[in-house]
Every structure is written in C-alpha cells, then in structure tokens.
Design a protein around this motif. Structure first.
Motif, PDB file in Angstrom:
ATOM      1  N   TYR A 193      15.366 -63.134 -25.140  1.00  0.00           N
ATOM      2  CA  TYR A 193      15.696 -64.123 -26.154  1.00  0.00           C
ATOM      3  C   TYR A 193      14.416 -64.570 -26.863  1.00  0.00           C
ATOM      4  CZ  TYR A 193      20.469 -64.792 -24.432  1.00  0.00           C
ATOM      5  OH  TYR A 193      21.781 -64.613 -24.069  1.00  0.00           O
ATOM      6  N   SER A 195      12.909 -68.103 -28.892  1.00  0.00           N
ATOM      7  CA  SER A 195      13.126 -69.518 -29.180  1.00  0.00           C
ATOM      8  C   SER A 195      12.017 -70.022 -30.097  1.00  0.00           C
ATOM      9  CB  SER A 195      13.131 -70.336 -27.880  1.00  0.00           C
ATOM     10  OG  SER A 195      14.121 -69.873 -27.004  1.00  0.00           O
ATOM     11  N   GLU A 196      12.328 -71.052 -30.840  1.00  0.00           N
ATOM     12  CA  GLU A 196      11.426 -71.579 -31.872  1.00  0.00           C
ATOM     13  C   GLU A 196      10.997 -72.996 -31.514  1.00  0.00           C
ATOM     14  OE1 GLU A 196      12.940 -71.652 -36.163  1.00  0.00           O
ATOM     15  OE2 GLU A 196      12.679 -73.775 -35.646  1.00  0.00           O
ATOM     16  N   GLY A 204      14.128 -74.607 -29.744  1.00  0.00           N
ATOM     17  CA  GLY A 204      15.515 -74.452 -30.182  1.00  0.00           C
ATOM     18  C   GLY A 204      15.704 -73.195 -31.001  1.00  0.00           C
ATOM     19  N   ARG A 205      16.823 -73.161 -31.738  1.00  0.00           N
ATOM     20  CA  ARG A 205      17.189 -71.967 -32.522  1.00  0.00           C
ATOM     21  C   ARG A 205      17.019 -70.694 -31.680  1.00  0.00           C
ATOM     22  NH1 ARG A 205      17.600 -74.290 -37.679  1.00  0.00           N
ATOM     23  NH2 ARG A 205      15.772 -75.414 -38.357  1.00  0.00           N
ATOM     24  N   HIS A 206      17.624 -70.743 -30.524  1.00  0.00           N
ATOM     25  CA  HIS A 206      17.523 -69.621 -29.601  1.00  0.00           C
ATOM     26  C   HIS A 206      18.277 -68.417 -30.149  1.00  0.00           C
ATOM     27  CE1 HIS A 206      16.200 -72.820 -26.948  1.00  0.00           C
ATOM     28  NE2 HIS A 206      17.330 -73.451 -27.163  1.00  0.00           N
ATOM     29  N   ARG A 207      17.653 -67.268 -30.090  1.00  0.00           N
ATOM     30  CA  ARG A 207      18.290 -66.044 -30.580  1.00  0.00           C
ATOM     31  C   ARG A 207      18.205 -64.957 -29.514  1.00  0.00           C
ATOM     32  NH1 ARG A 207      19.620 -69.281 -33.462  1.00  0.00           N
ATOM     33  NH2 ARG A 207      19.507 -69.448 -35.726  1.00  0.00           N
ATOM     34  N   LEU A 208      19.314 -64.274 -29.332  1.00  0.00           N
ATOM     35  CA  LEU A 208      19.309 -63.085 -28.479  1.00  0.00           C
ATOM     36  C   LEU A 208      18.653 -61.958 -29.259  1.00  0.00           C
ATOM     37  CD1 LEU A 208      20.163 -61.382 -26.053  1.00  0.00           C
ATOM     38  CD2 LEU A 208      22.419 -61.189 -27.060  1.00  0.00           C
TER      39      LEU A 208
ATOM     40  N   ASN E 135      26.756 -64.570 -25.020  1.00  0.00           N
ATOM     41  CA  ASN E 135      26.060 -63.703 -24.067  1.00  0.00           C
ATOM     42  C   ASN E 135      25.828 -64.441 -22.745  1.00  0.00           C
ATOM     43  OD1 ASN E 135      24.930 -61.084 -23.611  1.00  0.00           O
ATOM     44  ND2 ASN E 135      22.888 -61.978 -23.677  1.00  0.00           N
ATOM     45  N   GLU E 154      22.777 -75.714 -33.963  1.00  0.00           N
ATOM     46  CA  GLU E 154      22.229 -74.700 -33.052  1.00  0.00           C
ATOM     47  C   GLU E 154      22.682 -74.980 -31.614  1.00  0.00           C
ATOM     48  OE1 GLU E 154      20.095 -72.106 -33.446  1.00  0.00           O
ATOM     49  OE2 GLU E 154      20.108 -72.285 -35.631  1.00  0.00           O
ATOM     50  N   ASN E 155      22.823 -73.925 -30.837  1.00  0.00           N
ATOM     51  CA  ASN E 155      22.969 -74.119 -29.402  1.00  0.00           C
ATOM     52  C   ASN E 155      21.749 -74.873 -28.884  1.00  0.00           C
ATOM     53  OD1 ASN E 155      25.357 -72.701 -29.343  1.00  0.00           O
ATOM     54  ND2 ASN E 155      24.432 -70.788 -28.588  1.00  0.00           N
ATOM     55  N   ALA E 156      21.970 -75.769 -27.975  1.00  0.00           N
ATOM     56  CA  ALA E 156      20.843 -76.568 -27.485  1.00  0.00           C
ATOM     57  C   ALA E 156      19.920 -75.768 -26.572  1.00  0.00           C
ATOM     58  CB  ALA E 156      21.363 -77.793 -26.744  1.00  0.00           C
ATOM     59  N   LEU E 158      19.043 -72.163 -23.953  1.00  0.00           N
ATOM     60  CA  LEU E 158      19.257 -70.784 -23.569  1.00  0.00           C
ATOM     61  C   LEU E 158      20.383 -70.717 -22.540  1.00  0.00           C
ATOM     62  CD1 LEU E 158      15.517 -69.835 -23.210  1.00  0.00           C
ATOM     63  CD2 LEU E 158      17.119 -68.751 -24.773  1.00  0.00           C
ATOM     64  N   ILE E 201      17.994 -80.101 -32.687  1.00  0.00           N
ATOM     65  CA  ILE E 201      17.798 -78.641 -32.798  1.00  0.00           C
ATOM     66  C   ILE E 201      16.851 -78.147 -31.700  1.00  0.00           C
ATOM     67  CG2 ILE E 201      16.903 -76.780 -34.254  1.00  0.00           C
ATOM     68  CD1 ILE E 201      17.676 -78.532 -36.669  1.00  0.00           C
ATOM     69  N   HIS E 202      15.687 -78.782 -31.621  1.00  0.00           N
ATOM     70  CA  HIS E 202      14.703 -78.362 -30.637  1.00  0.00           C
ATOM     71  C   HIS E 202      14.737 -79.313 -29.459  1.00  0.00           C
ATOM     72  CE1 HIS E 202      13.225 -76.888 -34.593  1.00  0.00           C
ATOM     73  NE2 HIS E 202      12.985 -75.796 -33.891  1.00  0.00           N
ATOM     74  N   TRP E 203      14.685 -78.762 -28.266  1.00  0.00           N
ATOM     75  CA  TRP E 203      14.814 -79.566 -27.049  1.00  0.00           C
ATOM     76  C   TRP E 203      13.639 -79.296 -26.116  1.00  0.00           C
ATOM     77  CZ3 TRP E 203      18.730 -83.104 -26.649  1.00  0.00           C
ATOM     78  CH2 TRP E 203      19.733 -83.017 -27.613  1.00  0.00           C
TER      79      TRP E 203
END
Lengths: 341, 341, 341, 341, 341, 341
Positions: A193, A195-196, A204-208, E135, E154-156, E158, E201-203
């Motif tokens: 993944y 993350s930003e 956040g803004r987690h991407r696979l 996923n 955004e998803n919080a 992973l 967004i970012h955690w």
C-alpha cells in the motif's frame, strides 16, 4: 545494449549531481546474462561477525560524508532485534556501534523490538523507518542528521504493519510511504500500500499499489505476499521499486527479489512489474541459515553517471549480502518482462 | 580470569572425588572468547554412521567403568526412534548396540517410540529418563546398573510431557525431576517445571521453575519454548542447568543452548539465567539436516579438578556433536549475563 | 423391572447406612422409557439467579448435616469463574455464599480462575477438586470439614489437565483420581486416565482408563473427547462412572452424558461402557445458552435403600439442572448396552 | 548374492525385449551395502541450468528412439510450474525445450499450473499424467506419440488429487492408475489409491492400496503421507512400486523413497512393502534447497537383461538427481524387509 | 440515589441544549437493580422485517429534525451487508429506504461490503463511519447533511480494521477516532486504539487506549477482544465510552456490553472501566440467531435534562434491540466497579 | 401471477404422467410473498421421535406405490449416522424401520457411517446416493427396486467428497451426478461439480458447474461453500437444482437454500442462479439444535399438473422439516433474481 539511464539526482535519496563514485561495485561475471549479480565476496557482513553478535542483516545504508552510514538490524546473542548504527568508507567494510540506537526524546523501553530498518534522505535529514513492537508490529519513524542523535517521531500506522518505506522526496507537497498491512504473526498474506502525509505525523489517502501474485497470473514466486524493499529510485521511466516476493512451500517461505516501475506523479499507479524474480536464494548463505531461503532487499545505492546499483540484502536472516545491477538495464528488464495485475 | 570452580563431587551424577580425567576435551580455539566452543572434529557421531542406521542424536552419556556408557536416540531407516546402548573408552568413538534396549519386566511393544533420553547416576544405579509414546508423549523411566539389564519403572507423569530430567541426588530426602508439559504435536509453547517424588513412582509438589522469554524481556532466542537439557550439575553457586531455548521463525523453530543457576536447596528458585544463548546453530551440521537449526544439549560431563565440561548435543536431529566449556567460566558467565523472569 | 441394587454405603462418598431419604426425586414421567429423565422444574438454578451473578453451573453437591452443601462454579458479571459454597435443605433451593471460597493457608490470587469443581467425602472430610489456573489449567485440591474453612493442598498434576475426580474411598490403601490430560485451549481431544496417590500429594501409576470413541467403534456422541463426571458410585457390579462425551460438529461441540462400570479393585479396568448417551441436549436450557448444547454431569447423589439417583449437571454453561435415574436400572442399562474399546 | 531378475518386457512401460543397453548406470560404490545408491555426478540437472530457468525437477523420462525423451517440471524465474519436453542421448545430458508443452486440442490457459509429470508408454503411445490446476489440483492426462504433438484427455479425477501414476499395460482389459487424494493446500495426510478405467476417460472401482505409517507400525519415515512415484515395473514377484513417504518434523516435511510389491492381477493387493526407506535426504543437494529435505522419485528405467534400474528423482524441489539399483536386489530387499499394513 | 448528571450538550453529538424529549424510554422494571435494562417490546426491528430483507442490525441512530434518522446495516436475502438510511418519528418504528446508500462522488462497486455503521454529528454535519471492504476490512467514512446525499471521504486507515468510532467534537483542534486493528478473518484478538486527525483525511498519533482482559485481571467477559461501540458521550466525569467485550467459548464468541470513562482532554487515558459487563446475552433474541450470543452496542442517545440513555444494539446479528440506562447511574456504576489495566 | 409450469414427467425422477395427487401440500400463508414457505406443523419428524432415536433428518423421499418411501439419515443415541428406510401414506406421517439398511452383496462394516442420502428413480429402479465413510467421506451408491433389498454399487469417487446427487434420467446416453469435492473435516470451502458415467461404475468428464459466492459477487449467504440438494427437476426452462449455500460467521456455519437452472442437454451450463437464498434459518427448529442454523434441502417432490413442490429439508441437524413452493413460481423467481458467476 541498453544505454546508461540517468536517475534524477538521488543516491538513496541524497541529491548527488556529482554521482556516487565510491559506490561498491563489481562487473557482471563474464558469461553471465543475469540482470542482478552477486558480490563475489559475499556475505559482506558474515554470520556472527563479532563476539556476542549473532547476526547483522536487513541493512539500511546511505551515502554519508565521504563514505557511508547505515542503520542495521543487529541481533546479539539474545536474538532480540535492535537498530545499530554502522560506518564504512567503502560500503563493504563496516564498523558497527556496539550499543543500539537511543532516542533523545523517548525513554527507551528495552522490550520494544526494532527490525528491518530503511533510511531515507529527505529535506536535508535522514528519516529512519523500521518495524517496531508496540502491542504488535507497526511502522516506527525517527529523524537524524548525523546518525548520532536520533529523534523519535510518531508511529505512522496502527498495528499490524511491516515494511514501511518512505519516498526520497515529497510529491506534490506530500510525503509518501509504502507499507504492508500484516497480522500479529508470521503473516501468510500481504500486499503493498501507499499512504500520504502532510507532516510525517498524520497519514491518509491510502492506496493499494500492488497485490501478491498467484495462479491466475502465473506468478508463484510472489504468490504468498510481497513487500517494498529499498527507498524507491527516481528515473525518467518512473519510480523504480525493488521489492521482495514470497512463495510458501510445504517447508517454509522463500523470499526473492523483483522490481517495478511506478508513475512519477501518481506513485500508486504501477507501470511495469517484473513477471519473474531477479534474484532468488541459490547461494549457500541464502539457502541455509536461521531462516533458510531468504533474499530480502533493503537498500539500493545508485551512482547516476554510471547507472551502477549496489543492492544490500539480508540473506537467510543470518548475514548481509550485496548484489549489483545496472540501473538502465534493470529498468529495461522490468519494462520488457512485465505483468501488471 | 575466572578461577576454577569446584563442583560438589559429581560427574553427571557420579560421585567422583577423583575427577574424570578421561573426559573428552579440547582447549578453546586461540582467539576465541566463546564461553562454549565446538569439538573440532564434530560431529562425533555422523549422519548414517552405519548401514541401516539413519542417525544417532540426543545422546545421554555417563562415566562407566574405565570409560563411558550411554543411552542414545537411534533411528534406523524406519526412522522410528528407539533407545540403544553405546560404549566408548574415550567418549568420542562409540560402539552402539545393534538392538534397542529391552526391559526385563515389560513386554516390549514395538510401536512405542522412545526418544531424547537422559541418564542420571543416583543411589548406586542409573535412572534412564526419556520421552515415551503411551497414548501421547510423556516421561518414562527405567533403572539399570550395568546398561545390559533394564527395569521399567512407572511413567512419571500423565501425557503430554517431554524433556524429563532427574536430579543426581535427593534433596531433603526427595527426588526431583524437571519436565516440560507439552501438547500432542510439535508444541509451540512450553515452560520448565519441577516435580518431587518420595519413591520415583508418585510425583507431586509441582513448581513452575522458568518461563519462556518473549518481547517483554527482550529474549527472542527462547521466546517460544524452553526445556531442560543435561542432568543439572551441583556447584557452590547453585545447580547449573543447561537448557534449550527455541524461537519460531517463519521457516521453523531454532533451538539454542542457555544456562541457569538454581538454588541448591530449593531448586525451583532461579538465581541466575543467561539472557542470551551460549551456543546457537552456526555450523553446517547444525544448520542443515533433517530438522535444520537444532542445537539440543542432552549431557554435560564434568571433571571436577579442572572444571572441564564436555556437552553432548544433538545437531539438526541428524547427528551427535560435542562442545566444551569451563565450569567456573560458565557459572560466572551465567551470573554476569543474567535475566530472571 | 430391575430390582433395587444396593450401593455399598455411600452417597456421593458419605457412608450413609441410613440412606439419603431427603434426596431430590421425581418419578419417571408416565410413558417414558428413558433411563435418565429430567427434573420437571429445570433448571434448578436459573440463568442470572441473583443481581450481579451471570450463572451458576457445574455444581458439586454433597449431603451435609440434615441437608446439603456444595461447591459451585459461579460467575459474576466479570464472567470469571470462581468457587462459591452453597447450602440447601432439599437439594433444590440453594443459598449461595456471595463471596468465593478462600483458603486458610494460601494467599488468594484473584487472577487464578477456578471452575468445574467436584467434592468427595472421604476419611471424614471433604476433598474439593477443580480446574485451577496455574500457568495453564490443571487439577487443584483442597480439604474442608465444614465448608467454611478450606485448606489448599498441592495441585495434583502438571498442566494441562481438567476434570479431576477423586474416588470416595481408598482402594488397597491408595487414593485414586480420574483426570483428562488436555491442552491450553479448548482441547479438541481427550481420554480419561486414573492416577494413584499414597498421600493426596504425590501421584503416579498413571493408567489410561477409557479412550474417546470414533468411526471405528460407531460412537460419534463421544468421538472428540470424554471426561469423568460425578464421584464414582460403588456398586456390587463395579464403580459406576457417569461421564461426558463430546462430538464436534461444524458448529461446535455437543456434550452428552454416558456411563461406565469399572472393576472394584482395579478401577482402571473397564467392565462395561454405554455404547450411547443416556442424556443429550434437547431441552431449551441445554440447547441454547452461552455455550449451546452442553449437558455436563458433575454430581450424582444416591439413596441406597431406594436406589434413587439425583444427577446435577451444568446446562449450556449457563444454569444448573437436575436429572434422575434408578441406580440398578442404570447399571443394568450399562451392562446391556455396552461397548468397551 | 541375488540373481538377476527378469522384468517382464518393460522399460518404463516400453516393451523392450532387447533391453535398454544405453540406460544410465554406475556400479555401487565399493564398500557400500546400500540397495539404492546415488549417481556420483549428481545432480544431473543442476539448480538454474539455464538463464531464466530456476529449476528442473520431478522429471518423467522414457526411452525414445535411440535415446530418451522426457517431460519435465520446469520452473522459469516466475517459479510457475509448467511441463517442458526434454531430449537426451544418454539420459544424463538433457536438452530442454524452451517453451512449455501445448496441446493440439486445448486452448492453453497460462494460469493453469502443471507439475510432477509421469509418462507411461502404453498401447504404442505415451500417456502423460501430471498434477494440473483446475480450481484445485487434480490429475490431468494427455497423449503423444512423438513428444511434439500432445492431445489433452479428460482430467481423471475430481479435485483434490496429486501423484497420479498410470500402469504400463492394461490388466484384464482395464487401465489402472494410482493417485493420492489430497486437499487444496500442502496436504498433511494422504494414502495411495488405485482406480480403474475402460477408456482413460471414466474411472471407477477405486481401491485403497496403501495407508501411511505411524506409531502403531513403527514407521515414522512414512507417517504423514505417501504417494506413488515411477510407473510400476512388472516383475514375476509382482508390480514393483517405488513411492515416497513423508514425515513431518517441527521444521517441515522430509520426503524419502520406499518400495512395494503388488499383486500382478489384482494390483490393489500389497504383497510386500519396505518397512524402511531406501533413500533419504543426506546429500547436500537433497538436504538444502528451496524445499529442503526432499527425495521425490518420479521415473525408474529398467534394463531387463541386466536388471539395472536408473531412478530419476527430484531433490529439494531444486534439481534433478539420479540413483541406481539392481531390480532383483530391490525386489529381494522389499520381500526381506517388509511390513504390510 | 445518584443525582442526574448533566451531559455537556450533546445527544449523540448533536448540541441540544433543549434536550431530546422524544428519546425512546421505558423505566427500569420494578424490582430490577440492573444498571442497563431491556426495552420490553424488543426487538424493535425484528428478524426479516420486510419481504426480501433478512435482517437489520448494528444500527447508527441520531436525532434529526423532529425525529430520528439512522444508517443501518441491512442485509437482504443475499446476506450481503450494505448501509441503508432509515427514518423514525419515535426512534422505535423505523421506515427503511429500500435501496442502499450511494455516494455522490464515488462510483459504487456493488462488491464492496459495508457494515457496522456509526454516525457522528459534528460541525453541523453527520459523519458516517463503517467497516468497508477494500482488499480487506477497514474504516470508511462519508459525510451527509440530510441523509439523502452522501459524500465519500478517504478511508481512515490501512486494512485490517473494524469498529471505527469518531468523537462528537474536536479536542484541542483535532478529530479523534477509535478503532480496533484486526485481521482479515474473524479476528480472535483485538484492543481499542485512538487516532488523531487534523482534517478527517490524514490520521496519526495513534495511542493504545484499552487492552482486552484475561486471566491476569480476572476479566473473562472481555478476554478475547474489545471494540468501541456508540459515539462517546461527554460528561463532567469524562468521555463515556460504551463498548463490547468478547469471550471465546468452545462453542463460539459471546459479545457483551461494558463501559469506560476517558479523560476529557486526553481521551487516550482511561479513568475508569467496568470490571464486569452491564448487558450480556440472556434474552432469546440475543442468545439464538444467525450469530448466537451477541449483544453489540452501536448507538447511545442521551436526553440531557433527564439523563435518559437509549442504547441501540444488534442482537445475534439478526435484529435490532434497545436498552435503557440512566447516564449518571451508569457513570457512577463505572466509577464504583472499575478495573483499569 | 406466474402460470403453472409443466415439469417433464418426473416426480423426484418417477415418470408420472398422471401427476402426484397425494403430494403433501399447504397453500402459501395469506399475506406472505415468500417463494418458499414452511409447513405449519413443522417439524414433520421431531427431535427424538422414538425411544433410542436421537434424530432423523436429511431425508430422501420418493413416491412409491400408493404412497411414499424414503431413505433417512437416522441417528440412534450413539449418534452414529446410518441409513434407515421409511414408509408413509401421506408423506407426513412416517414409519421408520428400526434397523439400518443392509446390502445383499456387501458384508456390512458397522464402523462405516452413512449420511445425507438422496434417492433417484431411474430406469425402473431406485439409486440411493449417500456420503459413506471409506477412509474418509465419499459418495457411495446402491440400487433397490422395493426398498427392502439393496445392492451396493461401487463408490463413485475417490475421497473426499460429499453431496452426490444423481440425475433422474440419462442425458445423451450417460448418467450424470453432482458432487462437492471436500476435505476430511468440516470443509470450509466447496463448489459443485458434475461427472458423467456410462455405467454407474466409472465416472469422468468432470465439470465445474457452480462456484461458491463471496465479496466479488455480493453473495455472502453462499460465500463459504455450496452443495447440491434434491434430485434436479426437469422443466422446459432447464434442470431446476435446489441447493444449499453456506456462510461462515464467527460463531459457525449458516446453511440456507437457493435454486439454479441448468441447461437441459449440457447440465454443466448454469442458465440462472438465485442471487439470494429462498429459505434461511428463522424458525426455532432451524435456529436451535445440535447444529444450529441449518436448512439443508434433500428432496423435492413435484406434482406436475399443479406445479406443487414439497421440499424436505433437515433442520439444525436435529429434525426433518417440510417447505412448499410452486414450480413455475420458483423457476420464474430464479430467472428474475439471478446472478451467474
């Protein structure tokens, strides 16, 4: 022959317009066609290199001053993994600090393990990333300028996570880090993944980014799990990510090395990805050891003018080894032997 | 330098005021600082030492007559573990009986496996302890005076148990035996207990002696399970217990050797315990084999006047190896590098 | 009709030549042919019988004075199992002590769980047996004369063990106790063993008494594990052991009740054993609850002159229920429907 | 000495009344008493024999023309197992086709793995059997006459199955094939079955031929699972089946080689079966590799006039090795060291 | 009697200085001393409430307009969990939207499951939190103002995570959210963490808040895992967190309800925590159903002037139930029956 | 309203141009819109219907003579599953043979379990299919003409298999049978296959018919495994297959009923398949019992002229229940609510 490809000014994250002329290097053995080849005198740090030290492996190396510095997974005879600083003039002969890294702003808890570090040079300092034990494994961070004083940052993620790897520069103003969500054991699955973060604190803004392989794509060498390896290297063709892929056999996991190219501006987009490993356990020090059959890449140094790559990898969780490649060849190989899924 | 420490008259349980001058021995290699070092010609009993014999390992040796006798875990090519007697003049060159031990008072059931023996000399006879198969593994006992005639005693414990080790003398009138409660498989946990008996038949007053390690104590080499090894050696500093500690990696268990000192009168009290292993799989015959990465100590012979220790250990469940130490050094090392938990 | 069979002077271990006229009792329902039948007002101790008490089950009852006393597994709303004393005049209506049992000679550790007690009257006192938590479950013992003062004895066995049940008299001078070696979880296997002791402290001469069933004997109701239940009852036909048998379905374990007859002098010899359960979860309070589908017999009171049996059992790990049988009928049934394996 | 035993006209299924004079061969080493001995220059196909090929192992070889042909499990650096044809004049030096086998009547799905092939010469053609991936592993079949054109047949069985081995001639008008019902993972159990077919399409009359060993028969080398190996060889004493037996240790499976003799007309009847392995991992290339401790026999060539046997086996799932035996000696050994269960 | 305790102006996060007079309510049953008691007409949304709807449970309710709105886990007969909006005037009688929630800015993927929602009113809008399938399960977020238009955030975190619960106001300028790191199955472990965000967004700044119980603290009702329930309620005594605790029995998990008080400014600090459950499965609709023995609190409405609490909880993963408590009583109970560990 | 759809002359495989006027039947309850509805007096065979019989469930019923015959899974109090014949005039009131089925040509082994039978009328006789224990579960077959004399056929498949269901007529000259390859435990996976036979002895041309559901298709009710139920019913729209689908919750499996339509000539082709269950555990006798939450359809009787369907199903592995549907409605429902994957 592929021509030399110019990396955009970074040697493991250090802007080095002048290159890295003292990078460790050996030419490809005569007759070999391998895209990645081993250092002839491997392992560079052998099993039990000092009295009381069982092993040094999974080593994060970076150019520093006239030579090199690094953060190493060092296990003394308690076999408890801790981070130790090392120094080297040539990247081959290493002096390791006898005591583990301590943090100026954090009361060390000797029961918190720390392993599999990476070091990213960014914004004039070095960010260390590792897998720390905090009610389960997750990604810990610290900063240093001199490898003598270290400041702990916040853990990046909730448990359970491993293989956090920070990019060597901000992209569109944000930090980016790979990781591999895991479980609290020997994780028999796992994908990479991205993350930003605006500040290295909040993520956040987690991407696979990439999934493991399997039957459906004919990729058994990476069918069980994958994880990011060295700090990615910026090239005109994209971010070069060297990573490990794992297959589970009836007698354990086998860790091999692969490569991928990611979009420069949207690094969660995979452009190319090797449909095969580029290094797999074959040498004795890779096949036998406390964790047999492990090739685990952690650092890739790059000398821009020549395109030379020196890849440090842990072997069999027992010692530190070195392999070489040519940047443009590896990029071309990745493009020419790619399966994105 | 540590001075020679006088053990209280026992060489693996045999009162030998005259010492054990024929103990196998090699000095520590020049330049080495190891507290335990390997026999140069290891393994002393190699893989497949005879036609039809696959391996001999986990060997219980004791001084006997002018030389040595022992009870060995021997596996023929059916790989079924049985106990065989062996004889040696020098403790290095062993003649093994071709047929397994039979018991004068017990109709042998060829389907009952027997492995990992220990031998304790006590009260003028030898008590053999091993892991026997009786609807699950547990601790079986037998007595002999001559290693030719053996009498089965009652099993000491209910299943499931392994690594029973009897003390070489009564303490305050009672027998004492270590054991490690287990499960009926490859047991991924386990601590060392002590039990008391008035008669070698009935056992009680069970005490938990030592727990496995883990994150909280920074002890990964023994984080999965521990088990007693040789018959403990009496010293003025306490009972010296050499034991094995196990870590589970993603590719299997790794068995190493550690040491502890227990109170002489209340041997369930741990005084000191090495916070690190003193021998771990590093030699080829330890790292590779049918069960890779196993160092499993079973016997420790001691020559009082010199403090020489000869430690027999199974290597990779494939062959029998030998290591040496100096008793007072090992005691001092244990005291100086101790974590009791 | 089977005639009344005279038990040899014991009502749950109490020599009662005068019988137990106040035993709880209800005749078999008209039309029923069951060898064991339920109390019509079950459960006798319902779910959540008092504020702050979640459940009382697995109850060890014994005649005491003019009425009955007992030791109960009581769980308050922390759901932590502890032993509580209870009092009853008629065996049906129970007054439970609000505080758990404490021991005069043992500093209570509130983190040590205690569950599934049995009480054996022997030698003029009462021995309580239960499953205690001491680095894993094993069999703990205590003695009392008045159910007000309790003295802890040594644990009988090493971990991991459950379902310890002491015989109501010595046999040939020795104490005997059943147990079921277990693992440290929800044990998916298990057989009944017998151990001998000269002093309630040291235990040995362990014998495998009964194995679980399975395909090969057509016994699915007891195919997963078995465990002793009430204190065995002495009859001219042998010791009557009521026990539980377990089958694992795809949705969990089902606990049923069976019976066996053991040799009077060599109680490790099984003479007869029911080839079927005599009670299985069918009532709502047995089928539904915190652990659905559990019938777990713990106590069997007996009135000699009439042969009346009152069997207390835990239902669904939620409440306490009662069932009845006629001693001679149950013995005859066991003999007539037996499979020994 | 056992005299030369005449096999009934088959060399891996090829009727060769003239024998197989070019069979690979080395005499037993001087001083050895082994019934099976290794080729001195093992492995015959080493690890990574060509650029881009990780390993070739589990190899089905057959006499063809003046030399030999074969179907090999070949894994390129994607580690995905596929079938490749190979050619050799002497059975030692192999030329492998760079592209995997394709089928004239079947649109290849590159995601369908294929491994562990066997080749049976029967009725003037060659039937290839292998473990194919079709929503789980099962036994796939194909026919060829020239190893250049292959026609896929129906899969023989439903998933999950492995180690299908077809007999070299019909028996009483029917085809016969061994297989080992499995699960969809690394199957920790397994026995050998025989199935019958009138047409190589429909299979029935399944018979359990041999069960795995265990404690009850003192056979630990084959206690976990067993599987058929080479095409059985017809002898006057019965069908000689060479097979693999597996033990699970705490650090993985160990695969060894054994042998059995089956009734000529009712091949589901076991006449003799070795009560020990005849080859077990001891050489470096067997003990170390990507799957340590594997000896996996796949092909047995036979030269009738001399009784020479050349057994190809996969070593450590990494390379291809060769061992030799004398047919009549192996038959005699099997009869003299037999336990049928 | 405890006096009415004034919550600081929030009814599930809605500033309601005027209180929530239409909160569902029933007084405690006469004679009961329970701190939490059930709605007499439970379940408020029964099993299969409409044709084609299998169940509605784990329901996030909030005051809205003159009545109530909510986001529900609704499973049609495909049993695939999706979020549906519901409307009610009295909080008891619910009208459910037949189609699942769609997002204005996100192309719905019908294969992404969504379950166990919470709704937090904050900053003039409503933030929905739920466990989404991306996923693997993790915490998804969306915003709405009217429960008709929803915008995905955004998803919080992973993967793998569950039970995300957002606080009803910023603390020192930051958002805070509970979560429970999990695995990708039915997670047999789990603790409650708190994470901070500047922007939803970012955690980061992840803190471990509460660990599960176990033997060492005598807390079996919460020994396996714990997870946050309703949006925490601000009181002068701290944030009241109602949560679920789980015990694993041999026949499955049992979910109960507990409560804790957290520091108002540093909500990762636990001030008090109930050492017992306050509601556990006892009613038929809690004990039986598709997932037996589940009490899963999701929403707690509060009427300040009276201190009335209405707690919605899922029962047996089958229906929606309601329970009541008095805020000040529950706070007092938590303080008086606390074990922090 | 859907019109009555004419089945092509079969009532559970019996050519009945005259229909099945005595089919059990109840009209759909007023107000219900369910496509499948329960018999009001369920269960038709209750828990423990006779002394010594624990349960009768998973019942294969067929028209026979003027009434009905059937083969039942009957468990006496040994809980060992065996096949018993039953007789009924009305399909509701059943007389069960006290002794299990014996086979004229097969010496019964009482340790071979037999469960989950189906009966197919074909070619003037009845073929019984069931899950038999032969070194693991697989599909056994027998033939009868009168339900008094039974002849065992060969097992159809190798282990491990369950839920074999034979078609009621040959298709293009061949027999066809569904099955579900399984493992040797409680199989947490499984898809439906079809196999072909020329003679009921040899089986081949195996085809994967339907896979289980999952996230990717939004089908959780059948996400874990699926298995064929009653003998398929021929309709102009295709073969109607009623089947069970299973979801695994944290507290066990839940079995529901679904339906599919298969191509008449190529029955391995799925035309339609319900994207939802048509019956799921909701009644007490389905939700509670020895295996809670099981609806397991086994038989579907059909009366052509009216389209009435009577579906027998096992409930909670405890009793036998009945449900009704209208054939044309169920076909229409399947077509209108279909997801093929």
């Amino acid at each position: 022959m592929a021509e030399v490809l110019s990396a955009r000014g970074n040697a493991n994250g250090v802007a080095t317009s002048q290159g890295l002329p003292n990078i460790p290097w050996q030419d490809r053995p005569a007759g070999s066609k391998a895209v990645v080849w081993r250092h002839r005198e491997n392992p560079v740090i052998p099993r039990a290199p000092q009295p009381g030290v069982q092993g040094v492996y999974n080593s994060a190396v970076t150019p520093f001053g006239d030579g090199f510095a690094g953060v190493f997974r060092l296990e003394k005879t308690d076999r408890f993994p801790r981070l130790h600083v090392g120094w080297s003039e040539d990247g081959l002969d290493w002096q390791l600090e006898p005591e583990p890294v301590v943090f100026s702003n954090w009361k060390d808890d000797p029961s918190h393990y720390a392993y599999d570090p990476r070091v990213t040079a960014i914004d004039g300092e070095y960010i260390v990333q590792w897998c720390g034990g905090h009610n389960g494994p997750t990604i810990s961070l610290a900063r240093t300028k001199d490898f003598r004083t270290f400041e702990r940052l916040e853990n990046a993620f909730l448990p359970f996570n491993r293989n956090g790897v920070l990019f060597p520069r901000k992209i569109n103003g944000a930090y980016y880090m790979f990781s591999r969500p895991s479980d609290n054991g020997h994780t028999p699955f796992g994908d990479i993944y991205l993350s930003e973060s605006p500040n290295l604190i909040h993520w956040g803004r987690h991407r696979l980014v990439m999934r493991k392989g399997g039957d459906h794509v004919g990729q058994w060498w990476q069918r069980t799990k994958i994880g990011a390896g060295p700090v990615p290297i910026e090239t005109p063709e994209g971010w070069l990510m060297i990573y490990h892929g794992v297959i589970d056999t009836c007698n354990g996991f086998v860790y091999s090395m692969g490569a991928a190219l990611l979009d420069l501006d949207e690094p969660w987009r995979v452009l190319y990805r090797t449909n095969q490993h580029v290094l797999t356990p074959e040498a004795d020090y890779e096949v036998s050891g406390h964790v047999p059959n492990v090739v685990f890449p952690v650092t890739a140094l790059c000398d821009q003018p020549t395109g030379r790559l020196a890849i440090y990898y842990g072997a069999a969780d027992t010692c530190t080894a070195l392999a070489y490649a040519n940047l443009s060849e590896l990029v071309e190989f990745t493009k020419a032997n790619s399966a994105v899924f």
